[in-house]
Design a protein around this motif. Sequence first.
Motif, mmCIF file in Angstrom:
data_model
loop_
_atom_site.group_PDB
_atom_site.id
_atom_site.type_symbol
_atom_site.label_atom_id
_atom_site.label_comp_id
_atom_site.label_asym_id
_atom_site.label_seq_id
_atom_site.Cartn_x
_atom_site.Cartn_y
_atom_site.Cartn_z
ATOM 1 N N VAL A 147 0.777 -1.305 -0.179
ATOM 2 C CA VAL A 147 -0.063 -0.107 -0.052
ATOM 3 C C VAL A 147 0.830 1.227 -0.071
ATOM 4 N N LYS A 148 0.609 2.207 -0.972
ATOM 5 C CA LYS A 148 1.393 3.412 -0.988
ATOM 6 C C LYS A 148 1.027 4.241 0.196
ATOM 7 N N ASP A 150 0.107 7.526 0.459
ATOM 8 C CA ASP A 150 -1.026 8.201 0.240
ATOM 9 C C ASP A 150 -2.286 7.404 0.241
ATOM 10 N N ASP A 151 -2.292 6.160 0.386
ATOM 11 C CA ASP A 151 -3.781 5.334 0.481
ATOM 12 C C ASP A 151 -3.570 4.588 1.879
ATOM 13 N N TRP A 152 -2.702 4.903 2.722
ATOM 14 C CA TRP A 152 -2.432 4.367 3.981
ATOM 15 C C TRP A 152 -3.260 4.903 5.046
ATOM 16 N N LYS A 154 -6.444 6.375 6.677
ATOM 17 C CA LYS A 154 -7.870 6.357 6.444
ATOM 18 C C LYS A 154 -8.534 7.723 7.110
ATOM 19 N N THR A 159 -6.140 2.848 9.430
ATOM 20 C CA THR A 159 -5.149 2.695 8.327
ATOM 21 C C THR A 159 -5.768 1.741 7.165
ATOM 22 N N ALA A 160 -5.068 1.497 6.227
ATOM 23 C CA ALA A 160 -5.518 0.426 5.039
ATOM 24 C C ALA A 160 -5.170 -1.150 5.541
#
Length: 289
Positions: A147-148, A150-152, A154, A159-160
């Motif tokens: 997961v990058k 920027d997407d971690w 939330k 988090t992701a």
Amino acid sequence: MYPAAFEYHTPGSVREALSLLGKLGDDAKLLAGGHSLIPMMKLRLAQPKHVIDLRRVPGLAGIKDDKGTIVIGAMTTHWQVESSPVLREKCPIVSDTAGVIGDPAVRNVGTIGGSLAHADPAADMPATAIAAGFEFVCEGAKGRRTVKADDWFKGLMSTAVGDDEILVEIRVPAWAAGSGGAYLKFPHPASRFAVVGAAAMVTLDGTGVCTKASVGITGAGTKAVRAKGVEAGLTGQTLDQATIEVAAQKAAEGVDVQADLQGSVEYKSHLCRVFARRAIEAAVKRAKG
Ligand SMILES: Cc1cc2nc3c(=O)[nH]c(=O)nc-3n(C[C@H](O)[C@H](O)[C@H](O)COP(=O)(O)OP(=O)(O)OC[C@H]3O[C@@H](n4cnc5c(N)ncnc54)[C@H](O)[C@@H]3O)c2cc1C
């Protein structure tokens, strides 16, 4: 205060920990350094029926250089990150950030994975994760996924990473030539958590023009965010004092700044701008050598 009763598990491998997570579901919590989970359990803000301790799982701690990417095991302590010769040479902003987390007692036990999985809105490393372009490797029953940054993050402490997954490693790209970075914060006087923190990375070409800028902000809102307006104001420019000052004015844009006991929305927005400017100035100084 003391925690509610729970059952304690000590898996000997990632596979065993994952099988426990799969079996126990929402009733279980992973334990890393325990510097966030245990206080939450003592305050009864978390009451897991099962605690799965990752400290006896081999292979989850350590730092290595994998052909230009620095791989940090999730169970690596803040102190190990702070003092790592590889990180100090290849991506010193990460060591610098670890070095301003809490105090020595916190840094000797707390882990980088625990901090990034917990995603406290006032934690330091999330800003640097965004600026330095971390990648998060999560392992679940079906294997690994990446997961990058920027997407971690939330939302508030979210988090992701899935409930049935373990964050196993963090991958950090080594600095490109002409790069520099810095993390600076306004620390809470008691805990040292960031009231506001800013991480900046810049890459300059041979003529001093900024070819890449990444800026992360933590502390002010419910989660760490990328300061896209600041980055746009720096990229393609010669980073003199005036340019940095103008770009940094956008540091609070896109941050859901929260008023709390530490300050008003106005005050924290001001801190975002001041600390973004200071972090960029320090990053440029470093990039110029
Ligand atoms: C007095 C004090 C001062 C502090 N000051 C600061 C500060 O200035 N800046 C700062 O950033 N932090 C600060 N901290 C927090 C510290 O950095 C913690 O170490 C960190 O937040 C959590 O890491 P941990 O290893 O202790 O995780 P734990 O407390 O063990 O776990 C935290 C959460 O993450 C989950 N988790 C842990 N590891 C994993 C994993 N590998 N995969 C998936 N989920 C996982 C757990 O289930 C739990 O929900 C402070 C803490 C204390 C007690």
